[in-house]
Design an enzyme around this catalytic site. Structure first.
Site, PDB file in Angstrom:
ATOM      1  CB  ILE A  73      82.625  98.698  36.353  1.00 49.56           C
ATOM      2  CG1 ILE A  73      82.390  99.664  37.453  1.00 49.56           C
ATOM      3  CG2 ILE A  73      81.854  98.976  35.152  1.00 49.56           C
ATOM      4  CD1 ILE A  73      82.692 101.199  36.988  1.00 49.56           C
ATOM      5  CB  SER A  74      80.415  95.640  40.628  1.00 46.47           C
ATOM      6  OG  SER A  74      81.597  94.555  40.632  1.00 46.47           O
TER       7      SER A  74
END
EC number: 2.1.1.77
Length: 207
Positions: free
Chosen positions: A51-52
């Protein structure tokens, strides 16, 4: 998170700030990582994917210039966090994920949160989603060796494509704006350096 990582670093779009304040990021990571969900870094979500970083999510979303009426294509559903943000900011979201388990988990969370304006399918995102084109904006959440031609072809005139382009260890975040019917007639801007997992597919890395 929004005050210290997003607003303080120059993201001023009130719609993005409100959406990121609303969406509970910890719901999109493993329970064991929930206490790290709002930190200024990416986190693993399984299957060697991430997840960025919150700021990168905001920066890429800001570059898409969404006003609320758009049809958006996302390549790389991942955890579904970016997808939820797009669902808050656009009219319709079409998201492609190559890993079925991630797509299924993202669908479950998005349904739980009531984001029913999102369609998800499993497949090679580098082909785009031709039958739903054209798109007002396209977001690619994985690093590509080059710009996949089908994605430019599926952009509406005036549409924006945001994606990381470069090597497997570091990329340049690029914004492409299609100017006319001619798919070669595009405006290209660099938004700075970044690092993403590989975009795997026919028009990406081979694996």
């Amino acid at each position: 998170m929004v005050d210290t990582q997003i607003r303080a670093r120059g993201i001023a779009d009130s719609r993005i700030l409100e959406a990121m304040s609303k969406i509970q990021r910890h719901l999109f990571v493993d329970e064991a990582l929930a206490d790290q969900a709002y930190n200024d870094n990416p986190l693993p979500i399984g299957e060697l994917q991430t997840i960025s970083q919150p700021y990168m999510v905001a920066l890429m979303t800001d570059a898409m210039e969404l006003k609320g009426r758009e049809r958006v294509l996302e390549i790389g559903t991942g955890s579904g966090y970016q997808t939820a943000l797009l669902a808050e900011l656009a009219d319709q979201v079409f998201s492609i994920e190559r890993i079925a388990s991630l797509a299924n988990n993202a669908r479950r969370i998005l349904d739980h949160l009531g984001y029913y304006n999102v369609a998800i399918r499993v497949g090679d995102g580098t082909y785009g989603w031709k039958e739903e084109a054209p798109f007002d904006a396209i977001l690619v959440t994985a690093g590509a060796p080059g710009i996949p031609q089908p994605l430019i072809e599926q952009l509406a005139i005036g549409g924006r494509l945001v994606l990381p382009v470069g090597g497997r260890s570091i990329q340049d975040l690029i914004k492409i704006t299609r100017q006319s019917e001619d798919i070669q007639d595009v405006k290209k801007e660099s938004l700075g350096g970044c690092r993403f997992v590989d975009l795997i597919g026919e028009y990406g890395w081979s694996g």
